[in-house]
Design an enzyme around this catalytic site. Structure first.
Site, PDB file in Angstrom:
ATOM      1  N   ASP A 173       0.838  -1.202   0.000  1.00 40.03           N
ATOM      2  CA  ASP A 173       0.000   0.000   0.000  1.00 40.03           C
ATOM      3  C   ASP A 173       0.876   1.258   0.000  1.00 40.03           C
ATOM      4  O   ASP A 173       0.582   2.239  -0.685  1.00 40.03           O
ATOM      5  CB  ASP A 173      -0.907   0.028   1.238  1.00 40.03           C
ATOM      6  CG  ASP A 173      -1.806  -1.194   1.329  1.00 40.03           C
ATOM      7  OD1 ASP A 173      -2.123  -1.783   0.289  1.00 40.03           O
ATOM      8  OD2 ASP A 173      -2.194  -1.551   2.461  1.00 40.03           O
ATOM      9  N   ALA A 174       1.940   1.221   0.797  1.00 40.05           N
ATOM     10  CA  ALA A 174       2.840   2.370   0.886  1.00 40.05           C
ATOM     11  C   ALA A 174       3.545   2.606  -0.443  1.00 40.05           C
ATOM     12  O   ALA A 174       3.733   3.762  -0.859  1.00 40.05           O
ATOM     13  CB  ALA A 174       3.868   2.152   1.998  1.00 40.05           C
TER      14      ALA A 174
END
Length: 350
Positions: free
Chosen positions: A304-305
């Protein structure tokens, strides 16, 4: 920087997904076996998994962290973009303490969170089982499963959609409201804007293939990790049944596209191995700077990052190499912390 109340939205990036409160704890392999969970997997909760949430909460060291894949990416992007209100997020929560916690986290991070609220259903949760630094996720969607297309007709939703130039959704949202996603993607096509999609998990590819097929033609950017790429290749008979990831990436990039304005870019991350990018018949590989094992806390939120960092630079018009670099940097920050959390200040040098 926290977002001021009633601030008009003039940002460029919008996310739509399943907002979940992560209930995270370190567990043994015995716990994984007890609940029939594989290391580094992401699944939807079944009846047999329901006791895990209470069990995690009663163990010492439990942490409650704002989660949900799309929301994680938007929060990271906002952190890297700096000025409050550059990003917005939509999803469905319950009217309860967990929902208030998610609201507070997004707002304090500078994200305009325009949640649909379901009075009858609790806010969704995700059990994050961390075993030797590797995470396994069990999502109980609850209210997140009840997002409706009607929420996009609210004045604020219209303002967010109109202002945004880039839209992102994790594949997990395809299990909830394809109609909502297609409403946004059609707006993107009609207005020459950018839509980004993540395959998110092998189960999305295996069991929600029709929904993926409905969204994919609109995608200007497709993200996934190596296990999801392999699952897609295997399901569709691409790249030696998914074993040749570069070939899979090229095939996905070349699939039919609703908008002919820009070629599709496909991005496959592989943890600490190189990131594969395919576009216009060409594959480029970008090495990842390795992180010492003593610095790894947990991998929850790493993918996600990466997307968050990538999108932060994409909003600035950066080239692919810079977008990937920002993604790698963001992921390296997140895996040195518990869950998808980050320091107050972002010191990334673009």
């Amino acid at each position: 920087t926290p977002i001021p109340p009633n601030m008009p939205f003039t940002g460029k990036l919008m996310g739509m997904g399943n907002p979940l409160l992560d209930i995270s704890n370190d567990v043994t392999e015995e716990i994984l076996s007890k609940y029939d969970v594989k290391v580094d997997s992401a699944i939807l909760a079944e009846e047999k998994h329901m006791p895990i949430y209470k069990e995690l909460a009663e163990m010492s060291g439990v942490q409650y962290i704002a989660g949900g894949a799309t929301q994680n990416s938007i929060r990271v992007a906002q952190w890297m973009m700096g000025e409050a209100g550059q990003t917005a997020y939509m999803g469905c929560i319950g009217k309860d303490a967990f929902g208030e916690q998610l609201k507070g986290c997004a707002t304090s991070d500078g994200v305009l969170a325009h949640y649909m609220e379901d009075e009858a259903t609790p806010t969704g949760t995700c059990a994050v089982l961390v075993c030797k630094g590797e995470r396994s996720l069990i999502a109980n969607l609850a209210a997140a499963n009840n997002f409706k297309e009607t929420h996009l007709e609210t004045d604020l939703a219209k303002e967010i959609i109109e202002s945004s130039e880039i839209y992102y959704s994790a594949g997990f949202f395809l299990t909830v409201s394809v109609e909502s996603l297609l409403k946004v993607t059609n707006h993107a096509v009609e207005n020459n804007k950018i839509f980004c999609l993540n395959f998110s998990a092998p189960f999305i590819i295996d069991f929600f293939g029709d929904q993926v097929a409905a969204a994919l033609p609109y995608a200007d950017y497709v993200f996934c990790n190596e296990s999801e790429a392999e699952a897609y290749g295997k399901k569709h008979g691409l790249g030696d049944d998914g074993k040749d990831l570069e070939a899979v990436a090229l095939k996905v990039a070349a699939m039919p596209k609703t908008s002919g304005v820009r070629a599709r870019t496909v991005v496959f991350t592989q943890g600490s191995k190189c990131t594969i990018v395919a576009k216009e018949g060409k594959v480029t590989k970008y090495d990842v700077t390795p992180l010492g094992p003593d610095l790894l806390v947990d991998t929850n939120g790493a993918g996600d990052a990466f997307v968050g960092g990538f999108l932060a630079m994409l909003t600035k018009g950066a080239d692919i190499a810079k977008c990937v670099d920002a993604g790698h940097w963001a992921a390296s920050v997140i895996i040195q912390r518990s869950g998808c959390t980050f320091p107050e200040a972002c010191d990334y040098k673009a």
